[in-house]
Design a protein around this motif. Structure first.
Motif, PDB file in Angstrom:
ATOM      1  N   TYR A 234     -17.798  83.839 -44.969  1.00 24.92           N
ATOM      2  CA  TYR A 234     -18.744  82.747 -45.177  1.00 24.92           C
ATOM      3  C   TYR A 234     -18.702  81.765 -44.002  1.00 24.92           C
ATOM      4  N   GLU A 235     -17.506  81.400 -43.593  1.00 22.42           N
ATOM      5  CA  GLU A 235     -17.355  80.462 -42.473  1.00 22.42           C
ATOM      6  C   GLU A 235     -17.889  81.073 -41.180  1.00 22.42           C
ATOM      7  N   GLN A 236     -17.645  82.367 -40.962  1.00 18.11           N
ATOM      8  CA  GLN A 236     -18.129  82.999 -39.741  1.00 18.11           C
ATOM      9  C   GLN A 236     -19.661  83.042 -39.718  1.00 18.11           C
ATOM     10  N   LEU A 237     -20.284  83.374 -40.832  1.00 12.53           N
ATOM     11  CA  LEU A 237     -21.747  83.377 -40.896  1.00 12.53           C
ATOM     12  C   LEU A 237     -22.293  82.001 -40.554  1.00 12.53           C
ATOM     13  N   ASN A 238     -21.744  80.968 -41.152  1.00 12.48           N
ATOM     14  CA  ASN A 238     -22.241  79.621 -40.905  1.00 12.48           C
ATOM     15  C   ASN A 238     -21.920  79.139 -39.495  1.00 12.48           C
ATOM     16  N   GLY A 239     -20.839  79.620 -38.919  1.00 13.63           N
ATOM     17  CA  GLY A 239     -20.545  79.311 -37.518  1.00 13.63           C
ATOM     18  C   GLY A 239     -21.599  79.905 -36.597  1.00 13.63           C
ATOM     19  N   PHE A 240     -21.925  81.189 -36.813  1.00 15.32           N
ATOM     20  CA  PHE A 240     -22.992  81.830 -36.037  1.00 15.32           C
ATOM     21  C   PHE A 240     -24.318  81.097 -36.236  1.00 15.32           C
ATOM     22  N   SER A 241     -24.631  80.758 -37.489  1.00 19.15           N
ATOM     23  CA  SER A 241     -25.894  80.107 -37.806  1.00 19.15           C
ATOM     24  C   SER A 241     -26.000  78.760 -37.091  1.00 19.15           C
ATOM     25  N   GLY A 242     -24.918  78.003 -37.067  1.00 24.98           N
ATOM     26  CA  GLY A 242     -24.910  76.720 -36.365  1.00 24.98           C
ATOM     27  C   GLY A 242     -25.153  76.885 -34.878  1.00 24.98           C
ATOM     28  N   GLU A 243     -24.531  77.905 -34.261  1.00 27.60           N
ATOM     29  CA  GLU A 243     -24.751  78.175 -32.834  1.00 27.60           C
ATOM     30  C   GLU A 243     -26.216  78.494 -32.567  1.00 27.60           C
ATOM     31  N   VAL A 244     -26.799  79.324 -33.423  1.00 30.33           N
ATOM     32  CA  VAL A 244     -28.199  79.704 -33.266  1.00 30.33           C
ATOM     33  C   VAL A 244     -29.088  78.479 -33.407  1.00 30.33           C
ATOM     34  N   GLN A 245     -28.834  77.655 -34.410  1.00 31.92           N
ATOM     35  CA  GLN A 245     -29.633  76.437 -34.608  1.00 31.92           C
ATOM     36  C   GLN A 245     -29.562  75.531 -33.381  1.00 31.92           C
ATOM     37  N   ARG A 246     -28.344  75.263 -32.888  1.00 32.23           N
ATOM     38  CA  ARG A 246     -28.174  74.379 -31.733  1.00 32.23           C
ATOM     39  C   ARG A 246     -28.889  74.914 -30.507  1.00 32.23           C
ATOM     40  N   ASP A 247     -28.881  76.226 -30.340  1.00 27.53           N
ATOM     41  CA  ASP A 247     -29.523  76.828 -29.181  1.00 27.53           C
ATOM     42  C   ASP A 247     -31.047  76.669 -29.244  1.00 27.53           C
ATOM     43  N   ILE A 248     -31.599  76.645 -30.443  1.00 28.13           N
ATOM     44  CA  ILE A 248     -33.051  76.518 -30.618  1.00 28.13           C
ATOM     45  C   ILE A 248     -33.463  75.048 -30.603  1.00 28.13           C
TER      46      ILE A 248
ATOM     47  N   ASP B  69     -37.387  67.561 -52.546  1.00 25.74           N
ATOM     48  CA  ASP B  69     -36.146  68.317 -52.764  1.00 25.74           C
ATOM     49  C   ASP B  69     -35.664  69.003 -51.489  1.00 25.74           C
ATOM     50  N   VAL B  70     -35.856  68.349 -50.357  1.00 25.17           N
ATOM     51  CA  VAL B  70     -35.450  68.889 -49.058  1.00 25.17           C
ATOM     52  C   VAL B  70     -34.337  68.022 -48.486  1.00 25.17           C
ATOM     53  N   GLY B  71     -33.260  68.669 -48.072  1.00 25.41           N
ATOM     54  CA  GLY B  71     -32.175  67.974 -47.393  1.00 25.41           C
ATOM     55  C   GLY B  71     -32.332  68.130 -45.888  1.00 25.41           C
ATOM     56  N   ARG B  72     -31.751  67.221 -45.137  1.00 23.94           N
ATOM     57  CA  ARG B  72     -31.801  67.288 -43.680  1.00 23.94           C
ATOM     58  C   ARG B  72     -30.387  67.501 -43.173  1.00 23.94           C
ATOM     59  N   ARG B  73     -30.221  68.548 -42.365  1.00 21.16           N
ATOM     60  CA  ARG B  73     -28.895  68.941 -41.891  1.00 21.16           C
ATOM     61  C   ARG B  73     -28.906  69.147 -40.384  1.00 21.16           C
ATOM     62  N   MET B  74     -27.853  68.724 -39.749  1.00 19.74           N
ATOM     63  CA  MET B  74     -27.673  68.995 -38.329  1.00 19.74           C
ATOM     64  C   MET B  74     -27.188  70.443 -38.192  1.00 19.74           C
ATOM     65  N   PRO B  75     -27.393  71.051 -37.030  1.00 21.97           N
ATOM     66  CA  PRO B  75     -26.928  72.425 -36.841  1.00 21.97           C
ATOM     67  C   PRO B  75     -25.434  72.561 -37.154  1.00 21.97           C
ATOM     68  N   GLY B  76     -25.121  73.552 -37.911  1.00 23.43           N
ATOM     69  CA  GLY B  76     -23.736  73.806 -38.275  1.00 23.43           C
ATOM     70  C   GLY B  76     -23.234  73.041 -39.478  1.00 23.43           C
ATOM     71  N   GLU B  77     -24.068  72.200 -40.096  1.00 21.21           N
ATOM     72  CA  GLU B  77     -23.661  71.495 -41.310  1.00 21.21           C
ATOM     73  C   GLU B  77     -23.891  72.391 -42.521  1.00 21.21           C
ATOM     74  N   TYR B  78     -22.862  72.581 -43.290  1.00 19.81           N
ATOM     75  CA  TYR B  78     -22.942  73.381 -44.506  1.00 19.81           C
ATOM     76  C   TYR B  78     -21.749  73.017 -45.380  1.00 19.81           C
ATOM     77  N   ARG B  79     -21.855  73.345 -46.647  1.00 20.23           N
ATOM     78  CA  ARG B  79     -20.738  73.067 -47.553  1.00 20.23           C
ATOM     79  C   ARG B  79     -19.606  74.038 -47.258  1.00 20.23           C
ATOM     80  N   ASP B  80     -18.407  73.498 -47.120  1.00 24.82           N
ATOM     81  CA  ASP B  80     -17.240  74.348 -46.875  1.00 24.82           C
ATOM     82  C   ASP B  80     -17.008  75.290 -48.053  1.00 24.82           C
ATOM     83  N   PHE B  81     -16.430  76.430 -47.759  1.00 18.94           N
ATOM     84  CA  PHE B  81     -16.021  77.343 -48.816  1.00 18.94           C
ATOM     85  C   PHE B  81     -14.928  76.636 -49.607  1.00 18.94           C
ATOM     86  N   PRO B  82     -14.990  76.668 -50.934  1.00 23.65           N
ATOM     87  CA  PRO B  82     -13.987  75.908 -51.703  1.00 23.65           C
ATOM     88  C   PRO B  82     -12.574  76.448 -51.509  1.00 23.65           C
TER      89      PRO B  82
END
Length: 188
Positions: free
Chosen positions: A14-28, A171-184
């Protein structure tokens, strides 16, 4: 594998997926992205339902994770998608590009060497980024129950740093690249 071991590995995936996703978001685009998901992405999905699941994967014995964000803009998105495809190709991701004949909208998708999958597509002045992990083996019911119980325990204890109440009237949240809820945490 014990449930504790499955849980630990699921957290890493889960953390690796969100890490990749944050990198992709920041690059775009390194500004705010829209989060329309109503459930925490930390809850694993049915692995057998994913079209690229390995042979033998069912909805009971496997899982994967997803991550999704939107970027709203009035700019021409074709160059943004082409630039992302070029970046992904330079990262040695397996890239495919498509264009819809009906809408003319461009879409690019790619798989990382680790098996993570990303898709970027346009529509109605929005750029949609979807990511998913590979499919992993686990007892899905037990794993989902363990994750949900720990998410709820963190919510009740007030130990979660993720604010899911910051949504606007749509019902829309605003998130910076790489922001996500940590795995519990496993001991939540």
């Amino acid at each position: 594998m014990s449930l504790a071991d499955q849980y630990h590995l699921a957290g890493e995936h889960y953390e690796q997926l969100n890490g990749f996703s944050g990198e992709v978001q920041r690059d775009i685009f390194d500004g705010e992205w829209l989060d329309t998901s109503k459930s925490p992405g930390a809850v694993p999905m049915q692995g057998g339902a994913l079209g690229r699941a390995p042979a033998g994967a069912t909805n009971e014995n496997s899982h994967y994770f997803t991550a999704e964000r939107w970027y709203s803009t009035t700019e021409d998105l074709d160059p943004v998608i082409v630039k992302a495809a070029e970046a992904w190709d330079s990262w040695d991701w397996d890239v495919s590009e498509y264009s819809s004949e009906l809408s003319g909208n461009l879409r690019v998708q790619a798989a990382t060497p680790e098996g993570y999958y990303f898709q970027l597509k346009e529509g109605n002045d929005e750029l949609r980024l979807t990511g998913s992990s590979p499919v992993y083996w686990a007892n899905l019911d037990e794993l989902q129950d363990a994750v949900v119980q720990r998410l709820e325990a963190e919510d009740v204890a007030g130990t979660v740093t993720w604010d899911a109440t910051d949504r606007d009237d749509d019902d829309v949240g605003r998130r910076m690249p790489g922001e996500y809820r940590d795995f519990p945490a496993g001991d939540s």
